[in-house]
Design a protein around this motif. Structure first.
Motif, PDB file in Angstrom:
ATOM      1  N   THR A  41       0.840  -1.203   0.000  1.00 47.87           N
ATOM      2  CA  THR A  41       0.000   0.000   0.000  1.00 47.87           C
ATOM      3  C   THR A  41       0.875   1.253   0.000  1.00 47.87           C
ATOM      4  N   ASP A  44       2.117   1.781  -3.525  1.00 49.92           N
ATOM      5  CA  ASP A  44       0.994   2.300  -4.303  1.00 49.92           C
ATOM      6  C   ASP A  44       0.798   3.786  -4.026  1.00 49.92           C
ATOM      7  N   PHE A  45       0.894   4.145  -2.736  1.00 45.06           N
ATOM      8  CA  PHE A  45       0.724   5.545  -2.308  1.00 45.06           C
ATOM      9  C   PHE A  45       1.787   6.440  -2.937  1.00 45.06           C
ATOM     10  N   GLU A  47       3.401   6.278  -5.704  1.00 45.80           N
ATOM     11  CA  GLU A  47       3.361   6.526  -7.145  1.00 45.80           C
ATOM     12  C   GLU A  47       2.423   7.696  -7.433  1.00 45.80           C
ATOM     13  N   PRO A  48       2.933   8.813  -7.997  1.00 48.95           N
ATOM     14  CA  PRO A  48       2.045   9.954  -8.236  1.00 48.95           C
ATOM     15  C   PRO A  48       0.980   9.626  -9.283  1.00 48.95           C
ATOM     16  N   LYS A  49      -0.242  10.074  -9.006  1.00 47.57           N
ATOM     17  CA  LYS A  49      -1.348   9.759  -9.901  1.00 47.57           C
ATOM     18  C   LYS A  49      -1.666  10.909 -10.842  1.00 47.57           C
ATOM     19  N   VAL A  50      -1.251  12.132 -10.485  1.00 41.75           N
ATOM     20  CA  VAL A  50      -1.436  13.290 -11.353  1.00 41.75           C
ATOM     21  C   VAL A  50      -0.098  13.996 -11.462  1.00 41.75           C
TER      22      VAL A  50
ATOM     23  N   GLU B  99      -5.652  16.622  -2.890  1.00 40.70           N
ATOM     24  CA  GLU B  99      -5.079  15.584  -3.751  1.00 40.70           C
ATOM     25  C   GLU B  99      -4.936  14.284  -2.970  1.00 40.70           C
ATOM     26  N   LEU B 100      -4.475  14.415  -1.714  1.00 41.20           N
ATOM     27  CA  LEU B 100      -4.348  13.223  -0.862  1.00 41.20           C
ATOM     28  C   LEU B 100      -5.716  12.578  -0.650  1.00 41.20           C
ATOM     29  N   VAL B 103      -7.154  11.838  -4.935  1.00 42.08           N
ATOM     30  CA  VAL B 103      -6.381  11.369  -6.090  1.00 42.08           C
ATOM     31  C   VAL B 103      -5.406  10.253  -5.715  1.00 42.08           C
ATOM     32  N   VAL B 104      -4.593  10.501  -4.674  1.00 40.13           N
ATOM     33  CA  VAL B 104      -3.511   9.569  -4.336  1.00 40.13           C
ATOM     34  C   VAL B 104      -4.092   8.258  -3.788  1.00 40.13           C
ATOM     35  N   ASP B 105      -3.579   7.125  -4.275  1.00 39.25           N
ATOM     36  CA  ASP B 105      -4.019   5.822  -3.763  1.00 39.25           C
ATOM     37  C   ASP B 105      -3.679   5.708  -2.277  1.00 39.25           C
ATOM     38  N   ASN B 106      -4.649   5.277  -1.475  1.00 36.26           N
ATOM     39  CA  ASN B 106      -4.510   5.110  -0.017  1.00 36.26           C
ATOM     40  C   ASN B 106      -4.258   6.434   0.708  1.00 36.26           C
TER      41      ASN B 106
END
Lengths: 164, 254
Positions: A41, A44-45, A47-50, B99-100, B103-106
């Protein structure tokens, strides 16, 4: 307590394990599963998503803006758009030596890097070291009206200029 | 079969030169080696080598200090993760918080974990102090450790308070406006204190940056220092003290 365990152990046939051994394995296994889950987890956290970076694809005027001999330097995208003899092409402005941003020379036609003195001609070929490779050419597309779009994420072979 | 391979693997690791260069004592199967496990480890040596069995019972201390300590570890871990996405600037701080959240996973999970662990740390520290008070564990020889504990409670509350501003939402802004106006009412030092704390006269970008540095660097560092002293003093003062033992000799206290 300890004696009891010892007694139990002595009664075990080979290949069997005591309650304590079983529970130790169970506990360590649970810790391992939890640790693995936490690590996944977190990965996963992280890794930037935007991404807040300039888009790799951008509009760059029309074909008519680039007659032969034009060199335009797009500072934000770090790209040269050149009207060459064979047509229009786009070229990365990032030096192939160590990634500084090159710029057009003022006195003579050509491109130079301020960091370590690499020089390139207007087609991106190295004319003076230490840059090891020519500046890569980037994809340029024109629509029916002649509007140009450059995509910095697509590298094309040298010489494939867009025919006007 | 699997236990056989596991034990041979363990033996192979234990006998390797690398392992033996790090851990010099043998398996913890004798009293001497069990003591060495504690002595020779930087992180364990602040603990006593042996504790009385009764002090491990839940009702002896209700594990309140330990619970607070675990909450602190969770706060360090999740706080470091949140720092990867947070910029202490206006208005980026609020956007990063959003964003946290979205957007951000977890991101929601770690942000809420940080929040709930913070509440648990404050609650745990307070209940721990009540427990110590009612068990008369603040008395000599533990009087100094009580003072260290009071400092730890203050640092805990300051950490809670400085963290409150960081989301840079309405709650944070007005919470810190009100709180620093309270500080202003302190005699003599009040006004300059508020000016220094906020880096200005209003809650602004300077205040956000100052609270961020206090929350993420200064206070955690001081907290770790005092926790180390606190734990080490437990050993020096003869272990944790639970309910006072009934001594028929000295009965009634006024």
């Amino acid at each position: 307590m300890l004696d009891e365990t010892a007694d139990n152990l002595s009664e075990l046939t080979s290949g069997e394990e005591s309650r304590r051994q079983f529970l130790t394995k169970l506990g360590l296994g649970a810790c391992a599963v939890t640790g693995l889950g936490a690590a996944l987890t977190v990965a996963d956290f992280l890794e930037p998503k935007v991404l807040f970076e300039p888009p790799t694809s951008f509009r760059a005027g029309t074909i008519a803006d680039f007659p032969e001999g034009t060199v335009r330097f797009n500072q934000e995208q770090k790209v040269y758009i050149v009207g060459g003899a064979a047509g229009i092409f786009a070229m990365s402005a990032v030096c192939t030596h160590l990634g500084c941003i090159t710029r057009p020379m003022s006195g003579e036609p050509g491109i130079a890097c301020p960091c370590h003195g690499s020089k390139f001609d207007l087609e991106g070929n190295v004319t003076h070291g230490p840059a090891p490779h020519p500046l890569p050419w980037l994809e340029v597309k024109a629509d029916a009206a002649g509007n140009l779009t450059v995509d910095t994420s697509v590298v094309i072979p040298h010489g494939k200029a867009l025919k006007a | 079969m699997s236990s056989l391979t596991l034990s041979t693997l363990t033996a192979w690791v234990r006998n390797s030169a690398v392992y033996r260069s790090i851990i010099r004592h043998g398996v913890a199967d004798t009293n001497r080696n069990r003591s060495l496990v504690i002595f020779e480890n930087l992180f364990l040596h602040v603990h006593p080598v042996k504790v009385r069995e009764k002090t491990l019972k839940f009702t002896h201390t209700f594990w309140l200090g330990g619970i607070t300590m675990v909450a602190t570890f969770v706060l360090f871990a999740t706080g470091i993760l949140l720092m990867f996405y947070y910029h202490p600037s206006v208005p980026q701080a609020y956007r990063d918080m959003k964003e946290l959240m979205f957007v951000v996973d977890n991101g929601v999970f770690y942000r809420n974990m940080h929040r709930w662990a913070a509440h648990l740390m404050v609650l745990g520290a307070m209940l721990h102090m009540l427990r110590v008070f009612y068990h008369r564990a603040y008395r000599p020889p533990r009087q100094f450790n009580w003072v260290v504990g009071v400092v730890l409670l203050l640092i805990t509350l300051l950490l809670s308070y400085t963290g409150y501003l960081l989301p840079w939402d309405q709650l944070a802004f007005w919470g810190v406006s009100v709180g620093t106006n309270m500080a202003k009412e302190a005699p003599l030092i009040g006004k300059p204190l508020r000016f220094l704390l906020l880096g200005g006269n209003i809650v602004s970008e300077n205040a956000l940056l100052r609270f961020y540095v206090l929350h993420c660097v200064v206070l955690p560092a001081v907290l770790m220092l005092f926790i180390s002293v606190h734990i080490w003093r437990i050993r020096k003062d003869g272990g944790v003290q639970g309910p006072p033992e009934k001594d028929p000799g000295e009965e009634v206290e006024p």
